[in-house]
Motif scaffolding. Structure first.
Motif, PDB file in Angstrom:
ATOM      1  N   HIS A 320      -7.069 -28.417   8.785  1.00 18.38           N
ATOM      2  CA  HIS A 320      -6.011 -29.426   8.737  1.00 18.38           C
ATOM      3  C   HIS A 320      -5.748 -29.968   7.341  1.00 18.38           C
ATOM      4  CE1 HIS A 320      -9.851 -31.409   9.041  1.00 18.38           C
ATOM      5  NE2 HIS A 320      -9.325 -32.563   8.725  1.00 18.38           N
ATOM      6  N   GLY A 321      -6.629 -29.698   6.399  1.00 17.06           N
ATOM      7  CA  GLY A 321      -6.398 -30.173   5.042  1.00 17.06           C
ATOM      8  C   GLY A 321      -6.963 -31.531   4.738  1.00 17.06           C
ATOM      9  N   ARG A 331     -15.334 -25.152  -2.357  1.00 12.54           N
ATOM     10  CA  ARG A 331     -16.668 -25.034  -2.942  1.00 12.54           C
ATOM     11  C   ARG A 331     -17.339 -23.725  -2.520  1.00 12.54           C
ATOM     12  NH1 ARG A 331     -22.004 -28.435  -1.204  1.00 12.54           N
ATOM     13  NH2 ARG A 331     -23.108 -28.458  -3.195  1.00 12.54           N
ATOM     14  N   ALA A 332     -17.099 -23.312  -1.271  1.00 12.89           N
ATOM     15  CA  ALA A 332     -17.664 -22.058  -0.779  1.00 12.89           C
ATOM     16  C   ALA A 332     -16.937 -20.845  -1.346  1.00 12.89           C
ATOM     17  CB  ALA A 332     -17.615 -22.022   0.749  1.00 12.89           C
ATOM     18  N   GLY A 333     -15.825 -21.082  -2.052  1.00 11.28           N
ATOM     19  CA  GLY A 333     -15.068 -19.986  -2.638  1.00 11.28           C
ATOM     20  C   GLY A 333     -14.291 -19.183  -1.620  1.00 11.28           C
ATOM     21  N   ARG A 334     -13.821 -19.856  -0.564  1.00 10.20           N
ATOM     22  CA  ARG A 334     -13.146 -19.149   0.510  1.00 10.20           C
ATOM     23  C   ARG A 334     -11.630 -19.358   0.463  1.00 10.20           C
ATOM     24  NH1 ARG A 334     -17.161 -17.002  -0.027  1.00 10.20           N
ATOM     25  NH2 ARG A 334     -18.846 -16.677   1.497  1.00 10.20           N
ATOM     26  N   PRO A 335     -10.854 -18.275   0.602  1.00 10.78           N
ATOM     27  CA  PRO A 335      -9.397 -18.416   0.726  1.00 10.78           C
ATOM     28  C   PRO A 335      -9.073 -19.371   1.860  1.00 10.78           C
ATOM     29  CG  PRO A 335     -10.021 -16.108   0.540  1.00 10.78           C
ATOM     30  CD  PRO A 335     -11.299 -16.890   0.731  1.00 10.78           C
ATOM     31  N   THR A 336      -8.020 -20.145   1.687  1.00 10.03           N
ATOM     32  CA  THR A 336      -7.758 -21.261   2.597  1.00 10.03           C
ATOM     33  C   THR A 336      -6.302 -21.316   3.025  1.00 10.03           C
ATOM     34  OG1 THR A 336      -9.529 -22.573   1.566  1.00 10.03           O
ATOM     35  CG2 THR A 336      -7.860 -23.777   2.824  1.00 10.03           C
ATOM     36  N   LEU A 337      -6.092 -21.500   4.334  1.00 12.85           N
ATOM     37  CA  LEU A 337      -4.768 -21.788   4.893  1.00 12.85           C
ATOM     38  C   LEU A 337      -4.838 -23.160   5.530  1.00 12.85           C
ATOM     39  CD1 LEU A 337      -1.882 -21.226   5.879  1.00 12.85           C
ATOM     40  CD2 LEU A 337      -2.881 -19.996   7.829  1.00 12.85           C
ATOM     41  N   ILE A 338      -4.004 -24.065   5.070  1.00 12.19           N
ATOM     42  CA  ILE A 338      -4.029 -25.430   5.587  1.00 12.19           C
ATOM     43  C   ILE A 338      -2.857 -25.661   6.529  1.00 12.19           C
ATOM     44  CG2 ILE A 338      -3.698 -27.847   4.890  1.00 12.19           C
ATOM     45  CD1 ILE A 338      -5.546 -27.347   2.566  1.00 12.19           C
ATOM     46  N   CYS A 339      -3.180 -26.293   7.674  1.00 14.04           N
ATOM     47  CA  CYS A 339      -2.184 -26.670   8.689  1.00 14.04           C
ATOM     48  C   CYS A 339      -2.202 -28.190   8.792  1.00 14.04           C
ATOM     49  CB  CYS A 339      -2.521 -26.030  10.032  1.00 14.04           C
ATOM     50  SG  CYS A 339      -2.600 -24.220  10.002  1.00 14.04           S
ATOM     51  N   PRO A 340      -1.497 -28.877   7.907  1.00 11.37           N
ATOM     52  CA  PRO A 340      -1.615 -30.330   7.797  1.00 11.37           C
ATOM     53  C   PRO A 340      -0.945 -31.075   8.944  1.00 11.37           C
ATOM     54  CG  PRO A 340       0.105 -29.533   6.340  1.00 11.37           C
ATOM     55  CD  PRO A 340      -0.547 -28.319   6.934  1.00 11.37           C
ATOM     56  N   VAL A 341      -1.413 -32.315   9.137  1.00 11.66           N
ATOM     57  CA  VAL A 341      -0.827 -33.201  10.149  1.00 11.66           C
ATOM     58  C   VAL A 341      -0.123 -34.374   9.464  1.00 11.66           C
ATOM     59  CG1 VAL A 341      -1.288 -34.705  12.129  1.00 11.66           C
ATOM     60  CG2 VAL A 341      -2.560 -32.553  11.856  1.00 11.66           C
ATOM     61  N   ALA A 342      -0.841 -35.128   8.645  1.00  8.82           N
ATOM     62  CA  ALA A 342      -0.249 -36.342   8.071  1.00  8.82           C
ATOM     63  C   ALA A 342      -1.047 -36.806   6.862  1.00  8.82           C
ATOM     64  CB  ALA A 342      -0.202 -37.447   9.139  1.00  8.82           C
ATOM     65  N   TRP A 348      -2.897 -31.692  -0.029  1.00  9.45           N
ATOM     66  CA  TRP A 348      -3.951 -30.710  -0.276  1.00  9.45           C
ATOM     67  C   TRP A 348      -3.494 -29.311   0.114  1.00  9.45           C
ATOM     68  CZ3 TRP A 348      -6.641 -32.561  -3.769  1.00  9.45           C
ATOM     69  CH2 TRP A 348      -7.086 -33.877  -3.766  1.00  9.45           C
ATOM     70  N   GLY A 349      -2.686 -29.208   1.180  1.00  8.76           N
ATOM     71  CA  GLY A 349      -2.152 -27.896   1.529  1.00  8.76           C
ATOM     72  C   GLY A 349      -1.302 -27.325   0.414  1.00  8.76           C
ATOM     73  N   HIS A 350      -0.456 -28.167  -0.147  1.00  7.71           N
ATOM     74  CA  HIS A 350       0.410 -27.759  -1.248  1.00  7.71           C
ATOM     75  C   HIS A 350      -0.427 -27.428  -2.482  1.00  7.71           C
ATOM     76  CE1 HIS A 350       3.411 -28.426  -4.525  1.00  7.71           C
ATOM     77  NE2 HIS A 350       4.237 -27.869  -3.652  1.00  7.71           N
ATOM     78  N   ARG A 351      -1.471 -28.217  -2.721  1.00  9.27           N
ATOM     79  CA  ARG A 351      -2.298 -28.001  -3.899  1.00  9.27           C
ATOM     80  C   ARG A 351      -3.057 -26.675  -3.818  1.00  9.27           C
ATOM     81  NH1 ARG A 351      -1.932 -28.522  -8.948  1.00  9.27           N
ATOM     82  NH2 ARG A 351      -3.937 -28.401 -10.012  1.00  9.27           N
ATOM     83  N   VAL A 352      -3.643 -26.390  -2.650  1.00  7.96           N
ATOM     84  CA  VAL A 352      -4.376 -25.135  -2.460  1.00  7.96           C
ATOM     85  C   VAL A 352      -3.444 -23.936  -2.652  1.00  7.96           C
ATOM     86  CG1 VAL A 352      -5.507 -23.706  -0.708  1.00  7.96           C
ATOM     87  CG2 VAL A 352      -6.191 -26.094  -1.008  1.00  7.96           C
ATOM     88  N   TRP A 353      -2.239 -24.043  -2.126  1.00 10.79           N
ATOM     89  CA  TRP A 353      -1.239 -22.973  -2.273  1.00 10.79           C
ATOM     90  C   TRP A 353      -0.882 -22.773  -3.746  1.00 10.79           C
ATOM     91  CZ3 TRP A 353       4.557 -24.123  -1.892  1.00 10.79           C
ATOM     92  CH2 TRP A 353       5.315 -22.950  -2.003  1.00 10.79           C
ATOM     93  N   LYS A 354      -0.607 -23.873  -4.455  1.00 11.11           N
ATOM     94  CA  LYS A 354      -0.236 -23.769  -5.861  1.00 11.11           C
ATOM     95  C   LYS A 354      -1.396 -23.275  -6.736  1.00 11.11           C
ATOM     96  CE  LYS A 354       4.069 -24.902  -5.827  1.00 11.11           C
ATOM     97  NZ  LYS A 354       5.091 -23.876  -6.201  1.00 11.11           N
ATOM     98  N   LEU A 355      -2.627 -23.535  -6.310  1.00  6.76           N
ATOM     99  CA  LEU A 355      -3.780 -23.034  -7.041  1.00  6.76           C
ATOM    100  C   LEU A 355      -3.952 -21.530  -6.870  1.00  6.76           C
ATOM    101  CD1 LEU A 355      -6.517 -25.759  -6.364  1.00  6.76           C
ATOM    102  CD2 LEU A 355      -5.607 -25.121  -8.606  1.00  6.76           C
TER     103      LEU A 355
END
Length: 411
Positions: A320-321, A331-342, A348-355
């Protein structure tokens, strides 16, 4: 030194403060943590004195009214405000006084109203700390949205946080008068602001994920994350261990404390998307209470597990982000897909994507089978995401956010 820590929120909010509290206690300080009632047993199991502040966050987030708000019905927020939040605020303020009245240092989350008022009476040193950036900057917008509107507007927009005390002004002033013997308090005030000016403001985020803004003043610090490494002895149960050993590392999917209006529909969407993507998955039910459905052999359902250990055993994470879960996945170095709520989750979803650590976020309430399946395929099939996530993870693991925080607050 007697140190009181005040925090409001879900586990992702409380856990970093507990981690800092344990480190302070190990230094010989007398630490008390004040927070939501449902964390009493968990905090005390770590040897930290706990003072409940009058709200059960799990029960609150599971209420029908909150589920309607998280499902997109923002009109329900007015009912929650009148029926729940306003009536319990006086109890929370009274609990704040009891938790902090003898403290030499009060370290508080910005949502923990009343900390600066108690310090006004007792003379305690105060430090404001958050797991999200809340100090004004022109470099990015407030965490409540992701769209940048230009440096000037972005910086001014952060001042919305200055209104955090305004809705409670009447209650705060009555409490100050009746319980603290004070006159009127601050209304419009910056985060970390007191009648004497700004106090130290800590942001428990890794600069590898969000570099410290160049326009922050000297009272604002980006410390790095505060991790609670208390679960290293955890081992998966027999069924989970067997699933992990049965094939390629699975994808972790879990939405923490976030609820949905139709948990069964969410569960079906996840299972169908996993099937279409052709991946193995661990699905964590969390507080959301995803309905128990018949699951295929390539899916394993758990109630929960310590992220710091489990995430090292999966190929990617979908969540959920929340700030804490995002930190653990990176920290675990894992690719991440965030499904945010509010709140800060879209940020953080946008930040992970832009990173470059994962695909574009997919809001949880708009989750659809085909789109989620494509997201899972992209998440697990893009080597660049893994390389970038591993690099970020290495940088985070080299930091010591807790040591930085203790140095700043002089403990």
């Amino acid at each position: 030194m007697k140190i009181s820590i005040l925090v409001v929120g879900t586990r992702g909010d409380v856990q970093p403060f507990l981690a800092l509290g344990k480190a302070l206690a190990a230094r010989g300080h007398e630490v008390r943590l004040g927070g939501p009632d449902n964390f009493t047993d968990w905090v005390t199991s770590h040897g930290i004195d706990f003072h409940p502040t009058g709200i059960d966050m799990e029960a609150f987030l599971q209420s029908d009214e909150v589920k309607r708000v998280l499902g997109g019905n923002w009109l329900a927020l007015g009912k929650i405000w009148r029926s729940t939040i306003i009536p319990m605020m006086r109890n929370i303020l009274d609990a704040t006084w009891e938790a902090c009245r003898d403290a030499d240092l009060i370290l508080y989350h910005p949502k923990a109203l009343g900390a600066i008022d108690v310090a006004e009476v007792t003379g305690a040193k105060v430090v404001c700390a958050a797991v999200i950036p809340m100090v004004p900057t022109a470099e990015f917008p407030p965490v409540i949205w992701t769209r940048q509107l230009g440096p000037f507007v972005d910086r001014q927009s952060h001042k919305l946080f200055n209104m955090s005390r305004v809705p409670y002004r009447k209650i705060l002033d009555v409490w100050r008068r009746e319980s603290l013997g004070l006159g009127e308090g601050l209304g419009w005030a910056p985060i970390g602001g007191t009648k004497d000016g700004l106090i130290p403001r800590l942001c428990a985020v890794s600069p590898a994920v969000l570099p410290r803004p160049a326009d922050w003043d000297a009272t604002a610090y980006m410390t790095g994350y505060w991790f609670l490494d208390a679960d290293e002895d955890w081992r998966p149960d027999e069924d989970l261990a067997a699933f992990l050993d049965a094939g390629e590392p699975p994808v972790y999917i879990g939405f923490g404390s976030m609820t949905t209006r139709d948990p069964a529909a969410t569960a079906r969407t996840i299972l169908e998307a996993v099937d279409r993507a052709g991946v193995r998955a661990i699905v964590a039910t969390g507080w959301g209470g995803l309905a128990a459905l018949a699951v295929p052999e390539h899916v394993h359902v758990i109630d929960g597990a310590p992220h710091d250990v489990l995430f090292r055993q999966v190929s990617a994470v979908v969540h959920h982000g929340g700030a804490g879960t995002t930190a653990a996945g990176l920290r675990a170095g894992r690719p991440t897909l965030i499904c945010p709520v509010a709140v800060d989750q879209p940020f953080w979803g946008h930040r992970v994507w832009k990173l470059g650590c994962g695909p574009k976020p997919q809001p949880l309430r708009k989750l659809r089978v085909e789109r989620l399946a494509l997201g899972l395929i992209e998440l697990t099939g893009t080597p660049a995401y893994r390389r970038r996530a591993e690099a970020i993870g290495e940088a985070i693991r080299a930091e010591d956010g807790i040591a930085n925080a203790m140095r700043i607050i002089g403990a």
